[in-house]
Design a protein around this motif. Structure first.
Motif, PDB file in Angstrom:
ATOM      1  N   THR A  83      91.606  14.571 -12.857  1.00 45.88           N
ATOM      2  CA  THR A  83      90.398  13.931 -12.349  1.00 45.88           C
ATOM      3  C   THR A  83      89.559  14.966 -11.623  1.00 45.88           C
ATOM      4  O   THR A  83      89.819  15.295 -10.453  1.00 45.88           O
ATOM      5  CB  THR A  83      90.752  12.759 -11.425  1.00 45.88           C
ATOM      6  OG1 THR A  83      91.607  11.850 -12.114  1.00 45.88           O
ATOM      7  CG2 THR A  83      89.482  12.023 -11.004  1.00 45.88           C
ATOM      8  N   PHE A  84      88.561  15.452 -12.311  1.00 49.23           N
ATOM      9  CA  PHE A  84      87.761  16.587 -11.844  1.00 49.23           C
ATOM     10  C   PHE A  84      87.223  16.373 -10.425  1.00 49.23           C
ATOM     11  O   PHE A  84      87.289  17.265  -9.584  1.00 49.23           O
ATOM     12  CB  PHE A  84      86.613  16.787 -12.827  1.00 49.23           C
ATOM     13  CG  PHE A  84      85.791  18.023 -12.629  1.00 49.23           C
ATOM     14  CD1 PHE A  84      84.560  17.950 -11.996  1.00 49.23           C
ATOM     15  CD2 PHE A  84      86.238  19.257 -13.078  1.00 49.23           C
ATOM     16  CE1 PHE A  84      83.788  19.081 -11.812  1.00 49.23           C
ATOM     17  CE2 PHE A  84      85.477  20.394 -12.900  1.00 49.23           C
ATOM     18  CZ  PHE A  84      84.243  20.311 -12.271  1.00 49.23           C
ATOM     19  N   GLY A  85      86.715  15.192 -10.158  1.00 49.55           N
ATOM     20  CA  GLY A  85      86.068  14.924  -8.878  1.00 49.55           C
ATOM     21  C   GLY A  85      87.009  14.901  -7.686  1.00 49.55           C
ATOM     22  O   GLY A  85      86.560  14.934  -6.546  1.00 49.55           O
ATOM     23  N   ASP A  86      88.305  14.894  -7.933  1.00 47.59           N
ATOM     24  CA  ASP A  86      89.285  14.872  -6.851  1.00 47.59           C
ATOM     25  C   ASP A  86      89.698  16.276  -6.408  1.00 47.59           C
ATOM     26  O   ASP A  86      90.499  16.428  -5.485  1.00 47.59           O
ATOM     27  CB  ASP A  86      90.551  14.131  -7.287  1.00 47.59           C
ATOM     28  CG  ASP A  86      90.327  12.631  -7.423  1.00 47.59           C
ATOM     29  OD1 ASP A  86      91.190  11.968  -8.030  1.00 47.59           O
ATOM     30  OD2 ASP A  86      89.289  12.138  -6.939  1.00 47.59           O
ATOM     31  N   TYR A  87      89.162  17.287  -7.070  1.00 45.50           N
ATOM     32  CA  TYR A  87      89.646  18.648  -6.861  1.00 45.50           C
ATOM     33  C   TYR A  87      88.580  19.602  -6.333  1.00 45.50           C
ATOM     34  O   TYR A  87      87.379  19.419  -6.569  1.00 45.50           O
ATOM     35  CB  TYR A  87      90.197  19.212  -8.182  1.00 45.50           C
ATOM     36  CG  TYR A  87      91.571  18.698  -8.513  1.00 45.50           C
ATOM     37  CD1 TYR A  87      91.750  17.407  -8.975  1.00 45.50           C
ATOM     38  CD2 TYR A  87      92.695  19.504  -8.341  1.00 45.50           C
ATOM     39  CE1 TYR A  87      93.019  16.917  -9.257  1.00 45.50           C
ATOM     40  CE2 TYR A  87      93.966  19.034  -8.631  1.00 45.50           C
ATOM     41  CZ  TYR A  87      94.112  17.741  -9.085  1.00 45.50           C
ATOM     42  OH  TYR A  87      95.371  17.275  -9.352  1.00 45.50           O
ATOM     43  N   VAL A  88      89.049  20.610  -5.648  1.00 47.96           N
ATOM     44  CA  VAL A  88      88.270  21.821  -5.379  1.00 47.96           C
ATOM     45  C   VAL A  88      88.492  22.751  -6.560  1.00 47.96           C
ATOM     46  O   VAL A  88      89.639  22.990  -6.964  1.00 47.96           O
ATOM     47  CB  VAL A  88      88.718  22.503  -4.075  1.00 47.96           C
ATOM     48  CG1 VAL A  88      88.084  23.874  -3.938  1.00 47.96           C
ATOM     49  CG2 VAL A  88      88.405  21.622  -2.871  1.00 47.96           C
ATOM     50  N   ILE A  89      87.404  23.247  -7.111  1.00 47.95           N
ATOM     51  CA  ILE A  89      87.473  24.205  -8.221  1.00 47.95           C
ATOM     52  C   ILE A  89      87.013  25.557  -7.698  1.00 47.95           C
ATOM     53  O   ILE A  89      85.987  25.639  -7.015  1.00 47.95           O
ATOM     54  CB  ILE A  89      86.591  23.792  -9.409  1.00 47.95           C
ATOM     55  CG1 ILE A  89      86.840  22.325  -9.788  1.00 47.95           C
ATOM     56  CG2 ILE A  89      86.841  24.726 -10.596  1.00 47.95           C
ATOM     57  CD1 ILE A  89      88.233  22.025 -10.284  1.00 47.95           C
ATOM     58  N   GLY A  90      87.771  26.579  -8.014  1.00 45.56           N
ATOM     59  CA  GLY A  90      87.430  27.879  -7.476  1.00 45.56           C
ATOM     60  C   GLY A  90      87.498  28.997  -8.494  1.00 45.56           C
ATOM     61  O   GLY A  90      88.125  28.862  -9.546  1.00 45.56           O
ATOM     62  N   TRP A  91      86.837  30.071  -8.146  1.00 45.19           N
ATOM     63  CA  TRP A  91      86.920  31.314  -8.919  1.00 45.19           C
ATOM     64  C   TRP A  91      87.631  32.356  -8.059  1.00 45.19           C
ATOM     65  O   TRP A  91      87.298  32.519  -6.878  1.00 45.19           O
ATOM     66  CB  TRP A  91      85.531  31.816  -9.299  1.00 45.19           C
ATOM     67  CG  TRP A  91      84.911  31.033 -10.400  1.00 45.19           C
ATOM     68  CD1 TRP A  91      84.026  30.001 -10.289  1.00 45.19           C
ATOM     69  CD2 TRP A  91      85.132  31.217 -11.806  1.00 45.19           C
ATOM     70  NE1 TRP A  91      83.692  29.528 -11.524  1.00 45.19           N
ATOM     71  CE2 TRP A  91      84.363  30.257 -12.482  1.00 45.19           C
ATOM     72  CE3 TRP A  91      85.912  32.098 -12.565  1.00 45.19           C
ATOM     73  CZ2 TRP A  91      84.328  30.150 -13.877  1.00 45.19           C
ATOM     74  CZ3 TRP A  91      85.892  31.999 -13.939  1.00 45.19           C
ATOM     75  CH2 TRP A  91      85.110  31.034 -14.585  1.00 45.19           C
ATOM     76  N   PHE A  92      88.561  33.026  -8.677  1.00 44.24           N
ATOM     77  CA  PHE A  92      89.346  34.057  -8.019  1.00 44.24           C
ATOM     78  C   PHE A  92      89.337  35.286  -8.916  1.00 44.24           C
ATOM     79  O   PHE A  92      89.051  35.187 -10.107  1.00 44.24           O
ATOM     80  CB  PHE A  92      90.774  33.560  -7.790  1.00 44.24           C
ATOM     81  CG  PHE A  92      90.823  32.311  -6.961  1.00 44.24           C
ATOM     82  CD1 PHE A  92      90.591  31.068  -7.531  1.00 44.24           C
ATOM     83  CD2 PHE A  92      91.065  32.380  -5.598  1.00 44.24           C
ATOM     84  CE1 PHE A  92      90.603  29.909  -6.761  1.00 44.24           C
ATOM     85  CE2 PHE A  92      91.079  31.232  -4.817  1.00 44.24           C
ATOM     86  CZ  PHE A  92      90.848  29.997  -5.396  1.00 44.24           C
ATOM     87  N   ASN A 128      79.605  17.665 -12.972  1.00 46.45           N
ATOM     88  CA  ASN A 128      80.662  16.672 -12.968  1.00 46.45           C
ATOM     89  C   ASN A 128      80.659  15.796 -14.220  1.00 46.45           C
ATOM     90  O   ASN A 128      81.670  15.162 -14.528  1.00 46.45           O
ATOM     91  CB  ASN A 128      80.575  15.805 -11.718  1.00 46.45           C
ATOM     92  CG  ASN A 128      81.015  16.550 -10.478  1.00 46.45           C
ATOM     93  OD1 ASN A 128      81.081  17.784 -10.469  1.00 46.45           O
ATOM     94  ND2 ASN A 128      81.281  15.827  -9.404  1.00 46.45           N
ATOM     95  N   ALA A 129      79.552  15.757 -14.926  1.00 46.46           N
ATOM     96  CA  ALA A 129      79.498  14.995 -16.174  1.00 46.46           C
ATOM     97  C   ALA A 129      80.242  15.723 -17.290  1.00 46.46           C
ATOM     98  O   ALA A 129      80.781  15.090 -18.205  1.00 46.46           O
ATOM     99  CB  ALA A 129      78.056  14.747 -16.580  1.00 46.46           C
ATOM    100  N   LYS A 130      80.256  17.037 -17.203  1.00 49.17           N
ATOM    101  CA  LYS A 130      80.908  17.840 -18.251  1.00 49.17           C
ATOM    102  C   LYS A 130      82.227  18.436 -17.791  1.00 49.17           C
ATOM    103  O   LYS A 130      82.920  19.081 -18.569  1.00 49.17           O
ATOM    104  CB  LYS A 130      79.980  18.961 -18.701  1.00 49.17           C
ATOM    105  CG  LYS A 130      78.679  18.494 -19.328  1.00 49.17           C
ATOM    106  CD  LYS A 130      77.822  19.675 -19.755  1.00 49.17           C
ATOM    107  CE  LYS A 130      76.530  19.226 -20.403  1.00 49.17           C
ATOM    108  NZ  LYS A 130      75.664  20.371 -20.788  1.00 49.17           N
ATOM    109  N   ASP A 131      82.568  18.248 -16.508  1.00 45.85           N
ATOM    110  CA  ASP A 131      83.786  18.842 -15.946  1.00 45.85           C
ATOM    111  C   ASP A 131      83.796  20.358 -16.127  1.00 45.85           C
ATOM    112  O   ASP A 131      84.780  20.947 -16.600  1.00 45.85           O
ATOM    113  CB  ASP A 131      85.042  18.225 -16.558  1.00 45.85           C
ATOM    114  CG  ASP A 131      85.274  16.791 -16.125  1.00 45.85           C
ATOM    115  OD1 ASP A 131      86.252  16.175 -16.594  1.00 45.85           O
ATOM    116  OD2 ASP A 131      84.483  16.285 -15.304  1.00 45.85           O
ATOM    117  N   THR A 132      82.699  20.962 -15.748  1.00 43.05           N
ATOM    118  CA  THR A 132      82.597  22.416 -15.830  1.00 43.05           C
ATOM    119  C   THR A 132      82.130  22.991 -14.500  1.00 43.05           C
ATOM    120  O   THR A 132      81.438  22.321 -13.728  1.00 43.05           O
ATOM    121  CB  THR A 132      81.616  22.870 -16.927  1.00 43.05           C
ATOM    122  OG1 THR A 132      80.332  22.314 -16.658  1.00 43.05           O
ATOM    123  CG2 THR A 132      82.081  22.429 -18.306  1.00 43.05           C
ATOM    124  N   VAL A 133      82.543  24.205 -14.237  1.00 43.63           N
ATOM    125  CA  VAL A 133      82.101  24.950 -13.060  1.00 43.63           C
ATOM    126  C   VAL A 133      81.653  26.327 -13.516  1.00 43.63           C
ATOM    127  O   VAL A 133      82.399  27.023 -14.213  1.00 43.63           O
ATOM    128  CB  VAL A 133      83.223  25.073 -12.015  1.00 43.63           C
ATOM    129  CG1 VAL A 133      82.805  26.005 -10.885  1.00 43.63           C
ATOM    130  CG2 VAL A 133      83.573  23.701 -11.447  1.00 43.63           C
TER     131      VAL A 133
END
Length: 127
Positions: A28-37, A74-79
């Motif tokens: 569930t994309f909206g429940d997460y922090v998405i990061g770049w490392f 959030n519609a495409k689940d992309t960062v």
């Protein structure tokens, strides 16, 4: 099955730009922090930028503030990570990761707290 797939890496000139994209699935994309490392040869993995998917709060490492911009769809689940004014020290393998339960600032400082990781994409900045 959870998947994080990075794209957009490659070769850039000093002062140039690249845009990385991370496509997420299986959670569930909206429940997460998405990061770049990123991880440069011989160095520890370090946090670059994170975004809290639910409200768009962003976090940046001092080394990239003012040069990199993180955004989510959030519609495409992309960062995406827009990288500008690139420097040789930005050369690294860049990883997308997702974590839940802590703030983006926490994950920037402690990458290994993230729950899921992509396989990475190489960014090389050449002079």
């Amino acid at each position: 099955e959870v998947q994080l797939v990075e794209s957009g890496g490659g070769l850039a000139q000093v002062g140039g730009s690249l845009r990385l994209s991370c496509a997420a699935s299986g959670f569930t994309f909206g429940d997460y922090v998405i990061g770049w490392f990123r991880q440069a040869p011989g160095k520890e993995r370090e946090g670059v930028s994170c975004i809290k998917s639910s409200d768009g709060t962003t976090y940046y490492a001092d080394s990239v503030k003012g040069r990199f911009t993180i955004s989510s769809d959030n519609a495409k689940d992309t960062v995406d990570l827009q990288m500008s004014s690139l420097k040789p020290e930005d050369t690294a393998v860049y990883y997308c990761a997702a974590g839940a339960g802590y703030s983006g600032g926490y994950y920037l400082a402690w990458p290994w707290g993230m729950d899921y990781w992509g396989n990475g994409t190489l960014v090389t900045v050449s002079s």
